[in-house]
Design a protein around this motif. Structure first.
Motif, mmCIF file in Angstrom:
data_model
loop_
_atom_site.group_PDB
_atom_site.id
_atom_site.type_symbol
_atom_site.label_atom_id
_atom_site.label_comp_id
_atom_site.label_asym_id
_atom_site.label_seq_id
_atom_site.Cartn_x
_atom_site.Cartn_y
_atom_site.Cartn_z
ATOM 1 N N ARG A 39 0.838 -1.203 0.000
ATOM 2 C CA ARG A 39 0.000 0.000 0.000
ATOM 3 C C ARG A 39 0.879 1.262 0.000
ATOM 4 O O ARG A 39 0.594 2.230 -0.707
ATOM 5 C CB ARG A 39 -0.926 -0.031 1.224
ATOM 6 N N ARG A 47 1.677 9.479 -5.701
ATOM 7 C CA ARG A 47 2.154 10.831 -5.392
ATOM 8 C C ARG A 47 3.244 11.258 -6.362
ATOM 9 O O ARG A 47 3.339 12.416 -6.751
ATOM 10 C CB ARG A 47 2.673 10.912 -3.947
ATOM 11 N N PRO A 72 -7.409 12.959 -2.321
ATOM 12 C CA PRO A 72 -6.214 13.798 -2.190
ATOM 13 C C PRO A 72 -6.603 15.262 -1.957
ATOM 14 O O PRO A 72 -7.572 15.748 -2.541
ATOM 15 C CB PRO A 72 -5.511 13.647 -3.544
ATOM 16 N N ASP A 105 -9.584 6.305 -13.463
ATOM 17 C CA ASP A 105 -9.494 4.976 -12.854
ATOM 18 C C ASP A 105 -8.826 4.014 -13.825
ATOM 19 O O ASP A 105 -9.115 4.036 -15.019
ATOM 20 C CB ASP A 105 -10.882 4.435 -12.495
ATOM 21 N N GLU A 107 -7.749 -0.216 -14.350
ATOM 22 C CA GLU A 107 -8.048 -1.581 -13.909
ATOM 23 C C GLU A 107 -7.312 -2.546 -14.823
ATOM 24 O O GLU A 107 -7.088 -2.233 -16.000
ATOM 25 C CB GLU A 107 -9.554 -1.879 -14.082
ATOM 26 N N GLU A 150 -16.060 4.101 -10.953
ATOM 27 C CA GLU A 150 -15.031 4.567 -10.021
ATOM 28 C C GLU A 150 -14.592 5.989 -10.399
ATOM 29 O O GLU A 150 -14.377 6.833 -9.538
ATOM 30 C CB GLU A 150 -13.824 3.619 -10.036
ATOM 31 N N PRO A 158 -15.041 14.953 -4.432
ATOM 32 C CA PRO A 158 -14.371 16.197 -4.033
ATOM 33 C C PRO A 158 -15.259 17.435 -4.202
ATOM 34 O O PRO A 158 -15.086 18.430 -3.503
ATOM 35 C CB PRO A 158 -13.147 16.267 -4.957
HETATM 36 C C1 LIG Z 1 -12.301 5.372 -3.531
HETATM 37 C C2 LIG Z 1 -12.396 4.410 -4.693
HETATM 38 C C3 LIG Z 1 -13.160 5.077 -5.836
HETATM 39 C C4 LIG Z 1 -10.945 4.097 -5.178
HETATM 40 O O1 LIG Z 1 -10.927 3.357 -6.355
HETATM 41 P P1 LIG Z 1 -10.014 2.042 -6.511
HETATM 42 O O2 LIG Z 1 -10.273 1.482 -7.878
HETATM 43 O O3 LIG Z 1 -10.229 1.160 -5.337
HETATM 44 O O4 LIG Z 1 -8.505 2.515 -6.417
HETATM 45 P P2 LIG Z 1 -7.631 3.466 -7.364
HETATM 46 O O5 LIG Z 1 -6.231 3.039 -7.239
HETATM 47 O O6 LIG Z 1 -8.165 3.564 -8.741
HETATM 48 O O7 LIG Z 1 -7.807 4.884 -6.681
HETATM 49 C C5 LIG Z 1 -7.289 5.138 -5.422
HETATM 50 C C6 LIG Z 1 -7.067 6.624 -5.320
HETATM 51 O O8 LIG Z 1 -8.319 7.295 -5.427
HETATM 52 C C7 LIG Z 1 -8.236 8.513 -4.697
HETATM 53 N N1 LIG Z 1 -9.385 8.584 -3.822
HETATM 54 C C8 LIG Z 1 -9.641 7.828 -2.719
HETATM 55 N N2 LIG Z 1 -10.799 8.221 -2.173
HETATM 56 C C9 LIG Z 1 -11.282 9.217 -2.920
HETATM 57 C C10 LIG Z 1 -12.451 10.030 -2.842
HETATM 58 N N3 LIG Z 1 -13.339 9.899 -1.860
HETATM 59 N N4 LIG Z 1 -12.626 10.984 -3.777
HETATM 60 C C11 LIG Z 1 -11.730 11.164 -4.776
HETATM 61 N N5 LIG Z 1 -10.592 10.429 -4.902
HETATM 62 C C12 LIG Z 1 -10.392 9.470 -3.974
HETATM 63 C C13 LIG Z 1 -6.918 8.493 -3.923
HETATM 64 O O9 LIG Z 1 -5.978 9.311 -4.597
HETATM 65 C C14 LIG Z 1 -6.502 7.029 -3.983
HETATM 66 O O10 LIG Z 1 -5.119 6.804 -4.019
HETATM 67 P P3 LIG Z 1 -4.168 7.201 -2.784
HETATM 68 O O11 LIG Z 1 -4.905 6.791 -1.551
HETATM 69 O O12 LIG Z 1 -2.924 6.445 -3.034
HETATM 70 O O13 LIG Z 1 -4.023 8.695 -2.876
HETATM 71 C C15 LIG Z 1 -13.120 3.079 -4.330
HETATM 72 O O14 LIG Z 1 -12.305 2.323 -3.460
HETATM 73 C C16 LIG Z 1 -14.455 3.285 -3.638
HETATM 74 O O15 LIG Z 1 -14.533 3.524 -2.449
HETATM 75 N N6 LIG Z 1 -15.588 3.155 -4.393
HETATM 76 C C17 LIG Z 1 -16.920 3.193 -3.809
HETATM 77 C C18 LIG Z 1 -17.721 4.374 -4.287
HETATM 78 C C19 LIG Z 1 -18.028 4.295 -5.743
HETATM 79 O O16 LIG Z 1 -17.184 3.923 -6.532
HETATM 80 N N7 LIG Z 1 -19.259 4.645 -6.127
HETATM 81 C C20 LIG Z 1 -19.656 4.577 -7.506
HETATM 82 C C21 LIG Z 1 -20.498 5.769 -7.862
HETATM 83 S S1 LIG Z 1 -21.284 5.526 -9.414
#
Ligand SMILES: CC(C)(COP(=O)(O)OP(=O)(O)OC[C@H]1O[C@@H](n2cnc3c(N)ncnc32)[C@H](O)[C@@H]1OP(=O)(O)O)[C@@H](O)C(=O)NCCC(=O)NCCS
Length: 222
Positions: A39, A47, A72, A105, A107, A150, A158
């Motif tokens: 992690r 970063r 972030p 995002d 994948e 995602e 934000p």
């Molecule tokens: C937060 C989330 C979107 C991260 O996506 P992921 O595919 O697991 O991981 P990724 O590597 O692509 O992205 C991770 C990065 O997203 C960013 N991130 C985390 N939470 C965030 C938030 N609330 N808002 C914006 N960016 C966020 C961060 O930069 C993080 O990396 P870091 O912790 O190293 O800085 C996901 O884990 C999640 O919680 N999803 C549930 C909510 C969702 O997707 N709803 C769908 C709506 S249609």
């Protein structure tokens, strides 16, 4: 790859290297205490890309700590987004006066487990994805739908400070144009800050699938 998915006013940086040589600023690493090495590595990779993107945008090198719900905390006047998956890391940033919000995002280009599709997709989305999988078997459209969602969340949170459930946004993939449309029927909380309809871009290449959304700033702010 990421720069091709965003408009010119957005600065991107990406890397296919899993072990980038970068030590996060202490303010950035504060959220990582007691986290596993893998992690820490993905965080540092993210970063690194974010700082390179900021430099490309021409903004001063400031720390990017983790904020609410892991989003972030970008320097004032900047919006951005980070993603990482095995073999790929990317970040995008833009001036707030020109771009309202960004979400990206990445994948692995692999099928999505069936139960995950059930969980993330609305019934009409599931039907469309199944049709695409049958008619255009070259791409994992189910994974693409997930990635697009995602990106929607990273764009949404934000701006609104509010969680968005997977079924609260409807994604429609255009398999020809490399784009997808997003409709957020009940944008409660977002108000006029974010349009109810968004457009994103997608790309499949080298075993990866990447999605990106860039919401332009309202006319007056550009
Ligand atoms: C937060 C989330 C979107 C991260 O996506 P992921 O595919 O697991 O991981 P990724 O590597 O692509 O992205 C991770 C990065 O997203 C960013 N991130 C985390 N939470 C965030 C938030 N609330 N808002 C914006 N960016 C966020 C961060 O930069 C993080 O990396 P870091 O912790 O190293 O800085 C996901 O884990 C999640 O919680 N999803 C549930 C909510 C969702 O997707 N709803 C769908 C709506 S249609």
């Amino acid at each position: 790859m990421i720069q091709d998915l965003v408009p010119g006013r957005v600065a991107g940086w990406d890397s296919f290297e899993d072990r980038l040589r970068f030590t996060p600023h202490p303010a950035e690493a504060a959220s990582l205490r007691s986290r596993a090495p893998a992690r820490r590595r993905e965080f540092a990779n993210g970063r690194y890309c974010a700082h390179r993107a900021l430099r490309r945008l021409g903004t001063p090198a400031l720390a990017i700590p983790a904020g609410a719900r892991g989003a972030p905390r970008w320097p004032d006047q900047v919006v951005g987004s980070i993603t990482h998956c095995p073999g790929y890391t990317a970040a995008v940033v833009a001036r707030r006066t020109r771009v309202r919000a960004l979400g990206i995002d990445a994948e692995p280009h692999l099928p999505l487990p069936a139960d995950v599709l059930e969980f993330v997709a609305r019934p009409e989305e599931r039907a469309r994805v199944r049709r695409l999988l049958a008619e255009r078997p070259g791409a994992h459209w189910d994974r693409l739908l997930f990635s697009a969602k995602e990106s929607v969340y990273k764009t949404w949170f934000p701006v609104t400070g509010r969680f968005l459930g997977f079924h609260e946004a409807e994604v429609r993939i255009d398999p020809e144009a490399g784009t997808f449309g997003v409709r957020i029927p009940d944008s409660g909380g977002a108000g006029p800050a974010l349009p109810r309809e968004l457009t994103g871009r997608w790309r499949i290449s080298g075993g990866l699938l990447v999605t990106a959304i860039a919401v332009p700033a309202p006319e007056g702010e550009r």
